[in-house]
Scaffold this motif. Structure first.
Motif: not given
Length: 276
Positions: A264, A268, A273
């Motif tokens: 993530q 990001d 995303l």
């Protein structure tokens, strides 16, 4: 003299009572845990929680990176988990298989372009993991940086990039993680455990439904309704009770969370995303 003997007798009795009480209490403290100290191989089934945990841990690279070969091997074990739930879940498992294959093929294609095709003259098949051992597709970070540099990633339109494919796997990993978190939870105030179907639906609504069209969301509802009961899920991690399952599930959830968090963070950082 008699008084002195009586005092000594009382002291011995008090000491004996104290020792007996301590031994009694220690029998509770030292009672062996019913939970297994480590994940065991579960005979007679394809999915193995111990292998999943091994691949997840091996995927955690240096500098908060994620190594793609071990990451994809984790998914291949999770595919076995999904297929164990019956043919009704094959729609999801096949989608995951296709995405794993896309990243492997992209890594092989890149490796052949870099090293040439001379290695294929022997007629031997190139291992699927060959392109993931080093170079651009060695890790999530290296893949993201390489595909941004070459322009494979498109922020406006769908593209057959490793980054877009990884994002879909990343969302699906969150779905499975949330479902396992639900399985690890205790009963509600009325003593009722949520069914795996309910847990899968709740996790789906958070992780995947926002990115799926209406028709696919309706199909998912039917699939979750047909999932096996909680007892079947417990058997997949080779336990017979919720008490035994909880520490195992927490171990898997912790590893999934680390992998998901590191992936993530990389996506990001590069604003990936919401790739179309």
């Amino acid at each position: 003299m008699v008084s002195r003997r009586r005092r000594m007798l009382i002291r011995y009795l008090l000491l004996s009572i104290t020792v007996t009480l301590l031994l009694f209490l220690s029998s509770f403290w030292l009672q062996p845990s019913t939970a297994p100290s480590r994940l065991q191989e579960c005979p007679g089934q394809s999915f193995q929680a111990s292998r999943l945990l091994l691949h997840l841990r091996l995927s955690l690279g240096a500098n908060e990176d994620v190594l793609l070969e071990a990451y994809l091997q984790s998914w291949e074990e999770l595919i076995k988990f999904m297929e164990s739930l019956g043919t009704i879940i094959s729609f999801f498992s096949q989608k995951v298989k296709d995405k794993v294959a896309v990243i492997r093929e992209l890594s092989l294609k890149h490796s052949r372009e870099i090293h040439g095709k001379s290695g294929d003259s022997s007629g031997l098949q190139t291992p699927a993991s060959f392109g993931l051992q080093s170079g651009a597709y060695h890790s999530v970070r290296s893949m993201v940086e390489a595909e941004l540099k070459t322009g494979i990633v498109n922020f406006s339109h769908r593209s057959q990039s490793g980054c877009r494919t990884l994002l879909r796997l990343h969302r699906a990993l969150q779905w499975l993680k949330l479902m396992l978190e639900g399985l690890a939870e205790g009963p509600d105030a009325d003593g009722r455990y949520k069914t795996p179907g309910e847990l899968s639906r709740d996790a789906y609504m958070v992780a995947l439904a926002p990115h799926h069209p209406w028709v696919l969301r309706q199909a998912a509802e039917l699939i979750f309704f047909a999932l096996p009961d909680r007892k079947f899920f417990l058997q997949l991690v080779c336990v017979r009770s919720q008490q035994e399952a909880t520490p195992i599930l927490h171990t898997l959830i912790h590893a999934l969370t680390l992998v998901h968090t590191q992936t993530q963070r990389i996506l990001d950082t590069h604003h990936m995303l919401e790739l179309p």
